[in-house]
Design a protein around this motif. Sequence first.
Motif, PDB file in Angstrom:
ATOM      1  N   ILE A  73      -0.178  -3.453   3.616  1.00  0.00           N
ATOM      2  CA  ILE A  73       1.114  -3.708   3.012  1.00  0.00           C
ATOM      3  C   ILE A  73       1.735  -2.790   3.404  1.00  0.00           C
ATOM      4  O   ILE A  73       1.056  -1.729   3.265  1.00  0.00           O
ATOM      5  N   SER A  74       1.687  -2.233   5.309  1.00  0.00           N
ATOM      6  CA  SER A  74       2.605  -0.791   5.517  1.00  0.00           C
ATOM      7  C   SER A  74       4.057  -1.553   6.198  1.00  0.00           C
ATOM      8  O   SER A  74       3.897  -1.765   7.562  1.00  0.00           O
ATOM      9  N   VAL A  75       4.789  -0.336   6.164  1.00  0.00           N
ATOM     10  CA  VAL A  75       6.529  -0.682   6.747  1.00  0.00           C
ATOM     11  C   VAL A  75       6.690   0.511   6.702  1.00  0.00           C
ATOM     12  O   VAL A  75       6.283   1.902   6.110  1.00  0.00           O
ATOM     13  N   GLY A  76       7.261   1.241   7.316  1.00  0.00           N
ATOM     14  CA  GLY A  76       8.279   2.152   8.499  1.00  0.00           C
ATOM     15  C   GLY A  76       9.562   2.189   8.199  1.00  0.00           C
ATOM     16  O   GLY A  76      10.423   2.627   7.052  1.00  0.00           O
ATOM     17  N   SER A  77      10.457   1.402   8.758  1.00  0.00           N
ATOM     18  CA  SER A  77      11.573   1.326   8.506  1.00  0.00           C
ATOM     19  C   SER A  77      11.935   0.588   8.210  1.00  0.00           C
ATOM     20  O   SER A  77      13.428  -0.837   8.475  1.00  0.00           O
ATOM     21  N   GLY A  78      11.200  -1.348   8.552  1.00  0.00           N
ATOM     22  CA  GLY A  78      11.901  -2.460   8.378  1.00  0.00           C
ATOM     23  C   GLY A  78      11.685  -2.962   6.971  1.00  0.00           C
ATOM     24  O   GLY A  78      11.702  -2.428   5.899  1.00  0.00           O
ATOM     25  N   GLU A  79      10.952  -4.566   6.451  1.00  0.00           N
ATOM     26  CA  GLU A  79      11.402  -5.014   5.863  1.00  0.00           C
ATOM     27  C   GLU A  79       9.970  -6.083   5.281  1.00  0.00           C
ATOM     28  O   GLU A  79       9.431  -6.741   6.760  1.00  0.00           O
ATOM     29  N   ALA A  80       9.395  -6.440   4.448  1.00  0.00           N
ATOM     30  CA  ALA A  80       7.951  -7.470   4.129  1.00  0.00           C
ATOM     31  C   ALA A  80       8.393  -7.582   3.104  1.00  0.00           C
ATOM     32  O   ALA A  80       8.598  -7.383   1.875  1.00  0.00           O
ATOM     33  N   GLU A  93      -2.596  -2.946  -1.588  1.00  0.00           N
ATOM     34  CA  GLU A  93      -2.407  -1.149  -0.701  1.00  0.00           C
ATOM     35  C   GLU A  93      -0.450  -0.990  -0.263  1.00  0.00           C
ATOM     36  O   GLU A  93      -1.400  -1.968   0.745  1.00  0.00           O
ATOM     37  N   VAL A  94       0.100  -0.886  -0.393  1.00  0.00           N
ATOM     38  CA  VAL A  94       1.436  -0.439  -0.462  1.00  0.00           C
ATOM     39  C   VAL A  94       2.291   0.893  -0.100  1.00  0.00           C
ATOM     40  O   VAL A  94       2.049   1.402  -0.709  1.00  0.00           O
ATOM     41  N   SER A  95       2.099   0.933   1.405  1.00  0.00           N
ATOM     42  CA  SER A  95       2.547   1.965   1.801  1.00  0.00           C
ATOM     43  C   SER A  95       4.099   1.518   2.599  1.00  0.00           C
ATOM     44  O   SER A  95       4.101   0.566   3.273  1.00  0.00           O
ATOM     45  N   VAL A  96       5.222   2.423   2.260  1.00  0.00           N
ATOM     46  CA  VAL A  96       6.528   1.956   2.479  1.00  0.00           C
ATOM     47  C   VAL A  96       6.980   3.449   3.081  1.00  0.00           C
ATOM     48  O   VAL A  96       7.049   4.736   2.153  1.00  0.00           O
ATOM     49  N   LYS A  97       7.675   3.857   4.097  1.00  0.00           N
ATOM     50  CA  LYS A  97       8.409   5.045   4.314  1.00  0.00           C
ATOM     51  C   LYS A  97       9.847   5.243   4.049  1.00  0.00           C
ATOM     52  O   LYS A  97       9.932   5.382   2.850  1.00  0.00           O
ATOM     53  N   SER A  98      11.115   4.430   5.233  1.00  0.00           N
ATOM     54  CA  SER A  98      12.277   4.253   4.471  1.00  0.00           C
ATOM     55  C   SER A  98      12.192   2.829   4.703  1.00  0.00           C
ATOM     56  O   SER A  98      13.803   2.426   4.509  1.00  0.00           O
ATOM     57  N   ILE A 110      -1.828 -17.711  -9.586  1.00  0.00           N
ATOM     58  CA  ILE A 110      -2.063 -15.972 -10.425  1.00  0.00           C
ATOM     59  C   ILE A 110      -4.372 -17.232 -10.738  1.00  0.00           C
ATOM     60  O   ILE A 110      -3.380 -17.922 -11.514  1.00  0.00           O
ATOM     61  N   SER A 111      -4.883 -16.166 -10.447  1.00  0.00           N
ATOM     62  CA  SER A 111      -6.847 -16.990 -10.187  1.00  0.00           C
ATOM     63  C   SER A 111      -6.837 -15.709 -10.734  1.00  0.00           C
ATOM     64  O   SER A 111      -8.340 -16.159 -11.487  1.00  0.00           O
ATOM     65  N   GLN A 112      -5.916 -14.491 -11.490  1.00  0.00           N
ATOM     66  CA  GLN A 112      -7.507 -13.346 -12.429  1.00  0.00           C
ATOM     67  C   GLN A 112      -5.858 -12.583 -12.993  1.00  0.00           C
ATOM     68  O   GLN A 112      -5.073 -12.749 -12.319  1.00  0.00           O
ATOM     69  N   PRO A 113      -6.501 -12.200 -14.209  1.00  0.00           N
ATOM     70  CA  PRO A 113      -5.967 -11.491 -14.752  1.00  0.00           C
ATOM     71  C   PRO A 113      -5.176 -10.556 -14.678  1.00  0.00           C
ATOM     72  O   PRO A 113      -4.530 -10.178 -15.249  1.00  0.00           O
ATOM     73  N   VAL A 114      -5.476  -9.324 -13.763  1.00  0.00           N
ATOM     74  CA  VAL A 114      -5.334  -8.131 -13.189  1.00  0.00           C
ATOM     75  C   VAL A 114      -5.567  -8.306 -11.805  1.00  0.00           C
ATOM     76  O   VAL A 114      -6.082  -8.404 -10.496  1.00  0.00           O
ATOM     77  N   LEU A 115      -3.978  -7.940 -11.124  1.00  0.00           N
ATOM     78  CA  LEU A 115      -3.751  -6.654 -10.017  1.00  0.00           C
ATOM     79  C   LEU A 115      -3.517  -5.392 -10.192  1.00  0.00           C
ATOM     80  O   LEU A 115      -2.733  -5.290 -10.908  1.00  0.00           O
ATOM     81  N   GLU A 116      -4.058  -4.908  -8.778  1.00  0.00           N
ATOM     82  CA  GLU A 116      -4.130  -2.946  -9.216  1.00  0.00           C
ATOM     83  C   GLU A 116      -3.703  -3.201  -7.953  1.00  0.00           C
ATOM     84  O   GLU A 116      -3.109  -3.808  -6.560  1.00  0.00           O
ATOM     85  N   ILE A 117      -2.020  -2.162  -7.734  1.00  0.00           N
ATOM     86  CA  ILE A 117      -1.490  -2.068  -6.840  1.00  0.00           C
ATOM     87  C   ILE A 117      -1.045  -0.706  -6.546  1.00  0.00           C
ATOM     88  O   ILE A 117      -1.423   0.117  -7.522  1.00  0.00           O
ATOM     89  N   GLU A 118      -1.365  -0.440  -5.496  1.00  0.00           N
ATOM     90  CA  GLU A 118      -1.644   1.421  -5.456  1.00  0.00           C
ATOM     91  C   GLU A 118      -0.707   1.432  -4.036  1.00  0.00           C
ATOM     92  O   GLU A 118      -0.591   0.874  -2.562  1.00  0.00           O
ATOM     93  N   VAL A 119       0.370   2.135  -4.464  1.00  0.00           N
ATOM     94  CA  VAL A 119       1.562   2.287  -3.751  1.00  0.00           C
ATOM     95  C   VAL A 119       1.514   3.970  -2.720  1.00  0.00           C
ATOM     96  O   VAL A 119       0.755   4.880  -3.980  1.00  0.00           O
ATOM     97  N   LYS A 120       2.418   3.851  -1.682  1.00  0.00           N
ATOM     98  CA  LYS A 120       2.961   5.602  -1.740  1.00  0.00           C
ATOM     99  C   LYS A 120       4.199   5.141  -1.044  1.00  0.00           C
ATOM    100  O   LYS A 120       4.364   4.426   0.079  1.00  0.00           O
ATOM    101  N   VAL A 121       5.372   6.130  -1.315  1.00  0.00           N
ATOM    102  CA  VAL A 121       6.767   5.371  -1.531  1.00  0.00           C
ATOM    103  C   VAL A 121       7.456   6.773  -0.635  1.00  0.00           C
ATOM    104  O   VAL A 121       7.418   8.141  -1.709  1.00  0.00           O
ATOM    105  N   SER A 122       8.433   7.313   0.284  1.00  0.00           N
ATOM    106  CA  SER A 122       8.851   7.378   0.877  1.00  0.00           C
ATOM    107  C   SER A 122       9.803   7.802   0.142  1.00  0.00           C
ATOM    108  O   SER A 122      10.264   8.049  -0.440  1.00  0.00           O
TER     109      SER A 122
END
Length: 208
Positions: A73-80, A93-98, A110-122
């Motif tokens: 998921i990649s967001v500039g100035s909007g919403e997801a 993988e989540v990238s958020v600017k503004s 939910i079908s598995q016990p673990v979810l890994e989320i890598e974020v990059k928030v500006s």
Amino acid sequence: MVEQLRVAAGDGRLSPEELDERVEQALGARTYAELVPLTADLPAAPLGGGALAALPGAGALAAQAGPKDLVKISVGSGEARRDGTWVVPRRMEVSVKSGHVVLDFTRAVISQPVLEIEVKVSTGHMRIITRPGIAVDVGEIAIRSGHARVLAPWGDVPVQLRIDVTGEVRSGHVLARPRQRSFWQWLRRAPQPWAVTSPAGSPRAIRP
């Protein structure tokens, strides 16, 4: 099933008395067949959480699709948003600017016990809406001038899904918390969506 009943009460599709009675029946059920009648007569759920969530058997249909290995998921100035009935992937993988990103796990499959989320928030933010049985860990996020917080008011509940959030937050923020009541639900004194059940079977809210 108990979570579905609480959501139905929050939407106004069940009265508090009906909620108490059906939660007690759900907790005493021994087979899936005993659970089916508890929601079979309820009106369709509002479409705000996604049209799929209102369809009978939507959770089973979504589960058959199986989880994806990676969702980006990649967001500039909007919403997801990810909400309603959606299948939780193995990694995100989540990238958020503004802008901002909302991940709503209230009705997620939910079908598995673990979810890994890598974020990059500006300068934006990411919000994770949880439910009882979902634990979020933000301890591995590198934070500059922003913040990362987790609110889990339901106490000691068996963990169904652990969400490990890593990555970087510059001047934005990451917040994980349960869903809150709308203004109209508050006026109707509807139970909190994250209320837990007491041994007697009645809802009991635990606040942070």
